[in-house]
Design a protein around this motif. Structure first.
Motif, mmCIF file in Angstrom:
data_model
loop_
_atom_site.group_PDB
_atom_site.id
_atom_site.type_symbol
_atom_site.label_atom_id
_atom_site.label_comp_id
_atom_site.label_asym_id
_atom_site.label_seq_id
_atom_site.Cartn_x
_atom_site.Cartn_y
_atom_site.Cartn_z
ATOM 1 N N THR A 162 0.642 -1.242 -0.057
ATOM 2 C CA THR A 162 -0.065 0.001 -0.114
ATOM 3 C C THR A 162 0.743 1.271 -0.104
ATOM 4 O O THR A 162 0.318 2.175 -0.556
ATOM 5 N N GLU A 163 2.153 1.091 0.707
ATOM 6 C CA GLU A 163 2.869 2.213 0.566
ATOM 7 C C GLU A 163 3.200 2.560 -0.597
ATOM 8 O O GLU A 163 3.352 3.773 -0.882
ATOM 9 N N LYS A 164 4.004 1.870 -1.586
ATOM 10 C CA LYS A 164 4.323 2.080 -2.840
ATOM 11 C C LYS A 164 3.172 2.557 -3.618
ATOM 12 O O LYS A 164 3.387 3.450 -4.296
ATOM 13 N N ILE A 165 1.991 1.731 -3.556
ATOM 14 C CA ILE A 165 0.834 2.486 -4.289
ATOM 15 C C ILE A 165 0.617 3.870 -4.251
ATOM 16 O O ILE A 165 0.508 4.726 -4.811
ATOM 17 N N GLU A 166 0.563 4.337 -2.877
ATOM 18 C CA GLU A 166 0.284 5.596 -2.367
ATOM 19 C C GLU A 166 1.381 6.605 -2.953
ATOM 20 O O GLU A 166 0.993 7.611 -3.406
ATOM 21 N N GLU A 167 2.498 5.940 -3.112
ATOM 22 C CA GLU A 167 3.663 7.010 -3.507
ATOM 23 C C GLU A 167 3.707 7.263 -4.922
ATOM 24 O O GLU A 167 3.671 8.410 -5.725
ATOM 25 N N GLU A 168 3.356 6.087 -5.905
ATOM 26 C CA GLU A 168 3.266 6.360 -7.073
ATOM 27 C C GLU A 168 2.059 7.044 -7.635
ATOM 28 O O GLU A 168 2.050 7.533 -8.748
ATOM 29 N N LEU A 169 0.889 6.911 -6.990
ATOM 30 C CA LEU A 169 -0.354 7.580 -7.319
ATOM 31 C C LEU A 169 0.003 9.118 -7.623
ATOM 32 O O LEU A 169 -0.446 9.752 -8.351
ATOM 33 N N ALA A 170 0.830 9.391 -6.565
ATOM 34 C CA ALA A 170 1.176 10.930 -6.502
ATOM 35 C C ALA A 170 1.825 11.478 -7.671
ATOM 36 O O ALA A 170 1.904 12.540 -8.146
ATOM 37 N N ILE A 171 2.645 10.489 -8.552
ATOM 38 C CA ILE A 171 3.312 10.932 -9.652
ATOM 39 C C ILE A 171 2.376 10.741 -10.670
ATOM 40 O O ILE A 171 2.475 11.792 -11.624
ATOM 41 N N PHE A 172 1.317 9.779 -10.963
ATOM 42 C CA PHE A 172 0.478 9.608 -12.062
ATOM 43 C C PHE A 172 -0.556 10.746 -11.857
ATOM 44 O O PHE A 172 -1.105 11.052 -12.799
ATOM 45 N N LEU A 173 -1.032 10.791 -10.467
ATOM 46 C CA LEU A 173 -2.135 11.829 -10.441
ATOM 47 C C LEU A 173 -1.927 12.979 -9.420
ATOM 48 O O LEU A 173 -2.276 12.715 -8.306
ATOM 49 N N PRO A 174 -0.854 13.950 -9.796
ATOM 50 C CA PRO A 174 -0.305 14.737 -8.981
ATOM 51 C C PRO A 174 -1.122 15.938 -8.352
ATOM 52 O O PRO A 174 -0.949 16.347 -7.096
ATOM 53 N N GLU A 175 -2.597 15.795 -8.819
ATOM 54 C CA GLU A 175 -3.697 16.842 -8.360
ATOM 55 C C GLU A 175 -4.387 16.185 -7.141
ATOM 56 O O GLU A 175 -5.027 16.882 -6.403
ATOM 57 N N ALA A 176 -4.335 14.940 -7.135
ATOM 58 C CA ALA A 176 -5.143 13.902 -6.168
ATOM 59 C C ALA A 176 -4.639 14.343 -4.878
ATOM 60 O O ALA A 176 -3.476 14.224 -4.658
ATOM 61 N N LYS A 177 -5.729 14.118 -4.127
ATOM 62 C CA LYS A 177 -5.321 14.077 -2.247
ATOM 63 C C LYS A 177 -5.489 12.672 -2.097
ATOM 64 O O LYS A 177 -6.647 12.189 -2.227
ATOM 65 N N ILE A 178 -4.366 11.873 -1.610
ATOM 66 C CA ILE A 178 -4.065 10.553 -1.406
ATOM 67 C C ILE A 178 -3.999 10.170 -0.204
ATOM 68 O O ILE A 178 -3.375 11.097 0.690
ATOM 69 N N ALA A 179 -4.651 9.022 0.525
ATOM 70 C CA ALA A 179 -4.493 8.716 1.993
ATOM 71 C C ALA A 179 -4.400 7.178 2.071
ATOM 72 O O ALA A 179 -4.977 6.481 0.985
ATOM 73 N N ARG A 180 -3.818 6.685 2.908
ATOM 74 C CA ARG A 180 -3.756 5.255 3.167
ATOM 75 C C ARG A 180 -4.090 4.701 4.291
ATOM 76 O O ARG A 180 -4.135 5.439 5.637
ATOM 77 N N MET A 181 -4.907 3.659 4.223
ATOM 78 C CA MET A 181 -5.367 3.154 5.436
ATOM 79 C C MET A 181 -5.032 1.761 5.579
ATOM 80 O O MET A 181 -5.465 0.582 5.077
ATOM 81 N N ASP A 182 -4.152 1.430 6.612
ATOM 82 C CA ASP A 182 -3.463 -0.002 6.774
ATOM 83 C C ASP A 182 -2.952 0.011 8.258
ATOM 84 O O ASP A 182 -3.329 1.068 9.094
ATOM 85 N N LEU A 183 -2.647 -0.990 8.750
ATOM 86 C CA LEU A 183 -1.966 -1.006 10.114
ATOM 87 C C LEU A 183 -1.085 -0.101 10.391
ATOM 88 O O LEU A 183 -0.958 0.513 11.594
ATOM 89 N N ASP A 184 -0.235 0.178 9.682
ATOM 90 C CA ASP A 184 0.928 1.403 9.815
ATOM 91 C C ASP A 184 0.035 2.772 9.971
ATOM 92 O O ASP A 184 0.822 3.504 10.807
ATOM 93 N N THR A 185 -0.911 2.898 9.553
ATOM 94 C CA THR A 185 -1.409 4.404 9.551
ATOM 95 C C THR A 185 -2.583 4.295 10.389
ATOM 96 O O THR A 185 -3.097 5.536 10.785
ATOM 97 N N THR A 186 -2.885 3.464 11.096
ATOM 98 C CA THR A 186 -4.086 3.262 12.029
ATOM 99 C C THR A 186 -3.679 2.884 13.331
ATOM 100 O O THR A 186 -4.703 2.242 14.124
#
Length: 828
Positions: free
Chosen positions: A590-614
């Motif tokens: 999930t962490e890698k997906i979050e990072e790469e999304l910011a490259i392909f969709l720079p205008e989007a506000k992205i968040a992650r919900m998994d054990l590490d963030t909760t």
């Protein structure tokens, strides 16, 4: 009870022991002892003291040992009911778990004490020294010199054996505290209030005080403000908090304390709950015709059956049916238990229930600290229809099963198919859904199981007539089920169309969705950045020193972590084997997906919900609220995002890798894959326009994926039944899983083969193994597994008796008694 009789009590100790132990009761306590109270007892060679639960009171002395006396009774009244003890015993016997383990799982830590408890002085103890007895003063002097004492040291200093009551009194006086209390052991939260002293409250004296305070204008202002806030001259006097009074006069604590010294004010304390409650603000929504029909069918089934399965598609409005059933139970003076598989789900549903039922709703789960959990426990214990009805409805995860319900009328198990209802470690390894059904039967309550994708076992029980079945096939508000599409990433990879882990179809659909001001959920069932870091030169991959697993790369932390034992190392710059710098990561989380999304969709506000963030207590609530309020455009998550969350504006759900789930080595892999993909798909298009779901896979024609696209639950169910009948799995067979652990691999191997041979003498070819699991070493313990398959017709009680005898013999075997054996009945 007559004082002339000699009574004995059987107690449950908070230790991994399979039975109770008998203690003698001092005759002066004959009239005070009750089943369900906590008592202090000595146990073991070191004479350690424990708080135990009274399970039985009788007059029969033990024959094989001399009963020791109970040291103290901790409670004036029981902290649990007889029906809880019956439930504990059922858990212990069915799941083959020591009764002491069940006690530890059931009771909040704040209700447990042991002689390892360390005592230290309270920061404000000096204010209360004058109120102490001689013995208490001696103890305070000793703590001033030594700082910290354990209970055995206190016993030596005071020259008395029973010190728990002395320490308890000092804790209540706020002179001492225990080390556990600093780590949030239970003590009531107290708030300081202000009132006039008896002398100052006299009208004549009050006039004199006004005159005396003319030279101290700030103190006079405080007194005048108090009289105004307390509505002193009205018929209904209001209580005034010390802190509120300080704020009103913009003063400090010393200002109020000066008035206390002058005999104007006195401070008193009131216990305040830590638990957030709110008043009811709205009424229940009316059911639509499909919901009303389902509700009627449930009520009809309840005339004949105690358990009903509500099979309703995602967004069909199952929660509204639950609410109407809860409303009926509450009106009849019954308690309600609403079980959820994930703490994340409590955030949304708590708000919905509190809006309708107000302060009757309580929440209980492991993210609460010990103080909060004890407060919930005490509120449930105090429940009395017509008198005390706070927390009549309990909403929680699996541990809420153990709360001291006295008048349970309804149990709702939402998302009943979820494997998170199963407790894995430590023992007892119970299945909360199944245990809830037994608990309800013990208390003559009804059970409603709800799911869009029921477990094969539960659906089978409806077909056999054990449970009632009610179907709800229409989404609420005439919303269509989402359109499910498949992206062939095998073909896209060949044609070099993949952009990292995103197919061109997924990226295009995300862009369209964001243009329409809709939100996106992406599901990847692996946290971290990447599961493997590999040297391109020699192929070496860093592994855990304690477990037989590769370390997972977490980019934000800049380290490699083991998800089994917590071991971690800094990110290496060179390969530790060959020294090359050519290190690459394989796979994605999930962490890698979050990072790469910011490259392909720079205008989007992205968040992650998994054990590490909760990990933080309110992290779930913050992420879910932000997504609901559209502060987040794309939410990337693990299984947490698949379970029952209700968001209005999700236009697209993407499943990034369906193949990992489908190829997992487990007989339930296809069932779970269907459930996960269907559930995450159900988050799309819940209001208004039809939503879309895109599943990325290397095998678009896989049977399960086709069944997800067609919403063909019955097709999946029938296929699973055929396979499980052929290969002897549930629901046609019962499973008992044994895990043997030891640090010495060769000793473990010999022990596992010895135990398997002994079991095969009794059970024959029903015994499978021993074999190494996929991960053979965890936390420096090697593992071997043995599986026992029992026909459904065979007596589970008899089989467990035989198994217990074999395990008892194994436990005392001179060569293998150091080998640990874990038992998992009905493994998931």
């Amino acid at each position: 009870m007559s004082e002339r009789k000699t009574y004995f009590v059987n107690v449950i100790l908070p230790l991994a022991l399979p039975r109770t132990f008998t203690y003698r009761l001092p005759q002066e306590w004959n009239d005070f002892i009750q089943i369900g109270q906590r008592v202090i007892v000595e146990f073991g060679r070191g004479k350690k003291q424990y708080s135990a639960i009274v399970e039985k009171i009788h007059e029969q002395a033990p024959t094989n040992y001399q009963a020791k006396y109970i040291e103290a009774i901790l409670d004036e009244s029981p902290i649990l009911h007889q029906n809880q003890l019956d439930f504990w015993w059922w858990i212990s016997e069915y799941y083959m778990s020591p009764i002491g383990d069940v006690m530890n799982a059931a009771l909040p830590g704040g209700l447990r004490l042991a002689s390892e408890t360390r005592v230290l002085l309270h920061p404000n103890y000096q204010e209360l020294v004058n109120e102490l007895s001689d013995e208490e003063y001696i103890l305070v002097e000793a703590l001033e010199v030594r700082n910290v004492l354990d209970l055995s040291e206190i016993s030596q200093i005071l020259g008395i054996k029973h010190v728990h009551s002395k320490v308890k009194n000092l804790i209540e006086k706020r002179v001492v505290m225990t080390e556990e209390e600093i780590k949030q052991r239970f003590k009531p939260k107290m708030i300081d209030y202000v009132k006039l002293t008896k002398n100052a409250a006299k009208e004549s004296r009050l006039k004199e005080i006004f005159e005396e305070l003319e030279r101290a204008p700030k103190q006079l202002e405080a007194l005048m403000t108090y009289i105004q806030m307390a509505k002193y001259y009205s018929q209904e006097l209001k209580e005034v908090k010390k802190l509120d009074l300080q704020k009103a006069v913009q003063g400090t604590s010393s200002l109020i304390n000066e008035l206390v010294k002058k005999g104007v004010f006195e401070i008193y304390q009131v216990e305040a709950g830590r638990l957030q409650t709110s008043a009811a603000t709205q009424s229940r929504k009316d059911l639509n015709e499909f919901q009303q029909k389902a509700f009627g069918e449930i009520k009809q089934h309840y005339q004949q059956q105690d358990v009903v399965l509500l099979h309703g598609v995602t967004s069909s409005g199952k929660t509204e049916i639950y609410i109407k059933l809860i409303e009926e139970a509450v009106k009849s003076g019954k308690q309600v238990l609403y079980l959820l598989p994930e703490i994340a789900l409590t955030t949304q549903i708590v708000l919905r229930l509190q809006a309708i039922f107000g302060e009757k709703v309580g929440v209980y789960h492991s993210r609460f600290n010990e103080n909060e959990r004890v407060e919930v426990w005490n509120n449930v214990l105090k429940f009395n229809p017509g008198h005390f009805e706070d927390f009549q409805i309990i909403l929680g995860a699996r541990s809420s099963l153990f709360l001291p319900f006295s008048q349970l009328g309804l149990v709702i198990v939402d998302e009943e198919h979820e494997n998170t209802f199963k407790q894995y470690d430590p023992s007892p390894r119970y299945q909360a859904r199944d245990a809830a059904i037994v608990l309800a039967k013990m208390q003559n309550a009804k059970v409603l199981l709800g799911s869009a994708t029921p477990s094969v076992e539960s659906y089978r029980n409806t077909q056999e007539g054990k449970y009632g079945l009610v179907s709800l096939n229409k989404r609420h508000g005439k919303v269509q089920l989402p359109e499910i599409l498949v992206a062939d990433i095998k073909d896209a990879t060949k044609k070099k169309k993949m952009k990292s882990h995103f197919s061109p179809e997924l990226l295009k659909m995300m862009e369209e969705c964001l243009e329409e001001n809709k939100q996106v959920i992406l599901f990847q069932n692996r946290r971290g950045y990447s599961p493997i870091m590999m040297c391109e030169s020699c192929g070496n991959s860093p592994t855990c020193v304690n477990c037989d697993v590769s370390l997972t790369y977490h980019k934000f932390q800049k380290q490699l972590n083991c998800h089994y034992c917590g071991y971690h190392i800094k990110l290496p710059n060179t390969c530790p084997t060959c020294g090359d710098t050519n290190l690459h990561v394989k796979g994605f989380g999930t962490e890698k997906i979050e990072e790469e999304l910011a490259i392909f969709l720079p205008e989007a506000k992205i968040a992650r919900m998994d054990l590490d963030t909760t990990r933080a207590k309110k992290a779930y609530h913050q992420i879910i609220t932000s997504f609901q309020e559209k502060e987040i455009d794309i939410l990337v998550g693990t299984q947490m995002v698949t379970k029952g969350l209700d968001f209005e504006d999700v236009g697209l759900v993407g499943v990034l890798n369906a193949d990992n789930m489908l190829h997992f080595p487990d007989f339930r892999a296809f069932e779970r894959s269907y459930q996960l993909m269907s559930q995450v798909a159900g988050r799309a298009g819940r209001k208004g326009k039809r939503g879309k779901v895109l599943i990325q896979t290397f095998n678009p024609e896989h049977q399960i994926i086709r069944q997800v696209i067609d919403s063909d639950y019955l097709g999946m169910y029938k296929n699973e039944l055929i396979d499980r009948r052929n290969f002897q799995y549930p629901p046609f067979y019962r499973l008992i899983h044994l895990t043997l652990r030891h640090r010495d691999k060769s000793k473990l191997h010999a022990a596992a083969h010895h135990l398997a041979r002994e079991l095969k003498k009794k059970f024959g070819d029903r015994v499978l193994g021993p074999e190494e699991p996929g991960i053979a070493r965890i936390r420096n313990y090697y593992h071997q597994n043995i599986m026992l398959k029992l026909e459904k017709q065979a007596s589970p009680k008899k089989a467990k008796e035989i198994l217990n005898k074999q395990l008892e013999a194994f436990a005392v075997h001179k060569d293998y008694k150091s080998v640990r054996v874990g038992i998992d009945v009905d493994p998931m």
